[in-house]
Scaffold this motif. Structure first.
Motif, PDB file in Angstrom:
ATOM      1  N   GLY A  24      26.858 -30.718  14.533  1.00 28.62           N
ATOM      2  CA  GLY A  24      25.838 -30.045  15.326  1.00 28.62           C
ATOM      3  C   GLY A  24      24.430 -30.531  15.038  1.00 28.62           C
ATOM      4  N   ILE A  25      24.314 -31.823  14.707  1.00 28.06           N
ATOM      5  CA  ILE A  25      23.013 -32.438  14.436  1.00 28.06           C
ATOM      6  C   ILE A  25      22.877 -33.687  15.301  1.00 28.06           C
ATOM      7  N   SER A  26      21.715 -34.308  15.291  1.00 28.62           N
ATOM      8  CA  SER A  26      21.534 -35.538  16.056  1.00 28.62           C
ATOM      9  C   SER A  26      22.053 -36.743  15.274  1.00 28.62           C
ATOM     10  N   SER A  31      21.999 -40.420  10.492  1.00 27.23           N
ATOM     11  CA  SER A  31      21.602 -41.741  10.009  1.00 27.23           C
ATOM     12  C   SER A  31      20.602 -41.627   8.860  1.00 27.23           C
ATOM     13  N   SER A  32      19.672 -40.700   8.974  1.00 26.96           N
ATOM     14  CA  SER A  32      18.695 -40.476   7.900  1.00 26.96           C
ATOM     15  C   SER A  32      19.371 -39.995   6.624  1.00 26.96           C
ATOM     16  N   TYR A  33      20.389 -39.154   6.770  1.00 27.95           N
ATOM     17  CA  TYR A  33      21.146 -38.704   5.595  1.00 27.95           C
ATOM     18  C   TYR A  33      21.834 -39.890   4.930  1.00 27.95           C
ATOM     19  N   GLU A  34      22.486 -40.727   5.728  1.00 32.96           N
ATOM     20  CA  GLU A  34      23.206 -41.882   5.181  1.00 32.96           C
ATOM     21  C   GLU A  34      22.272 -42.833   4.451  1.00 32.96           C
ATOM     22  N   ARG A  35      21.060 -42.999   4.983  1.00 36.83           N
ATOM     23  CA  ARG A  35      20.104 -43.922   4.375  1.00 36.83           C
ATOM     24  C   ARG A  35      19.302 -43.297   3.237  1.00 36.83           C
ATOM     25  N   PRO A  40      20.401 -33.143   3.788  1.00 34.58           N
ATOM     26  CA  PRO A  40      20.879 -32.020   4.604  1.00 34.58           C
ATOM     27  C   PRO A  40      20.639 -30.671   3.930  1.00 34.58           C
ATOM     28  N   ASP A  41      20.454 -29.635   4.751  1.00 28.37           N
ATOM     29  CA  ASP A  41      20.304 -28.291   4.199  1.00 28.37           C
ATOM     30  C   ASP A  41      21.702 -27.707   3.908  1.00 28.37           C
ATOM     31  N   TYR A  62      21.862 -39.879  -2.277  1.00 27.64           N
ATOM     32  CA  TYR A  62      20.843 -40.918  -2.401  1.00 27.64           C
ATOM     33  C   TYR A  62      21.428 -42.061  -3.197  1.00 27.64           C
ATOM     34  N   HIS A  63      21.854 -43.094  -2.494  1.00 31.85           N
ATOM     35  CA  HIS A  63      22.531 -44.200  -3.163  1.00 31.85           C
ATOM     36  C   HIS A  63      21.619 -45.379  -3.443  1.00 31.85           C
ATOM     37  N   LYS A  64      20.390 -45.341  -2.988  1.00 33.50           N
ATOM     38  CA  LYS A  64      19.430 -46.407  -3.251  1.00 33.50           C
ATOM     39  C   LYS A  64      18.134 -45.780  -3.741  1.00 33.50           C
ATOM     40  N   LEU A  65      17.464 -46.515  -4.572  1.00 32.25           N
ATOM     41  CA  LEU A  65      16.159 -46.036  -5.022  1.00 32.25           C
ATOM     42  C   LEU A  65      15.173 -46.116  -3.872  1.00 32.25           C
ATOM     43  N   ALA A  66      14.426 -45.067  -3.682  1.00 30.79           N
ATOM     44  CA  ALA A  66      13.462 -45.022  -2.588  1.00 30.79           C
ATOM     45  C   ALA A  66      12.209 -45.838  -2.908  1.00 30.79           C
TER      46      ALA A  66
END
Length: 76
Positions: A24-26, A31-35, A40-41, A62-66
């Motif tokens: 129920g999301i866009s 995609s933002s969650y995956e990256r 997510p709440d 979070y699989h990559k350092l931001a």
């Protein structure tokens, strides 16, 4: 076993659009969650757990350092 959101989706042979619809999301939100751009709440996390039959503690959000490492200005 710890697993990323993308790996969960791929193992279930789903597209980002299909996952987003189920949750129920866009597609862009998923995609933002995956990256690792957004997180997510709780209600969405609960849906993710149910959809992929996985516990929250087994998901790597979070699989990559931001932050990218800074080059020393003297060596650049």
């Amino acid at each position: 076993m710890k697993v990323t959101l993308k790996a969960l989706r791929v193992m279930k042979e789903m597209t980002q659009k299909e996952v987003a619809k189920e949750l129920g999301i866009s597609k862009d939100t998923w995609s933002s969650y995956e990256r690792g751009k957004t997180f997510p709440d709780v209600p969405v996390i609960e849906k993710i757990e149910e959809l992929f039959d996985v516990k929250y503690s087994d998901i790597i959000f979070y699989h990559k350092l931001a932050v990218k490492p800074q080059l020393d200005k003297q060596t650049a």
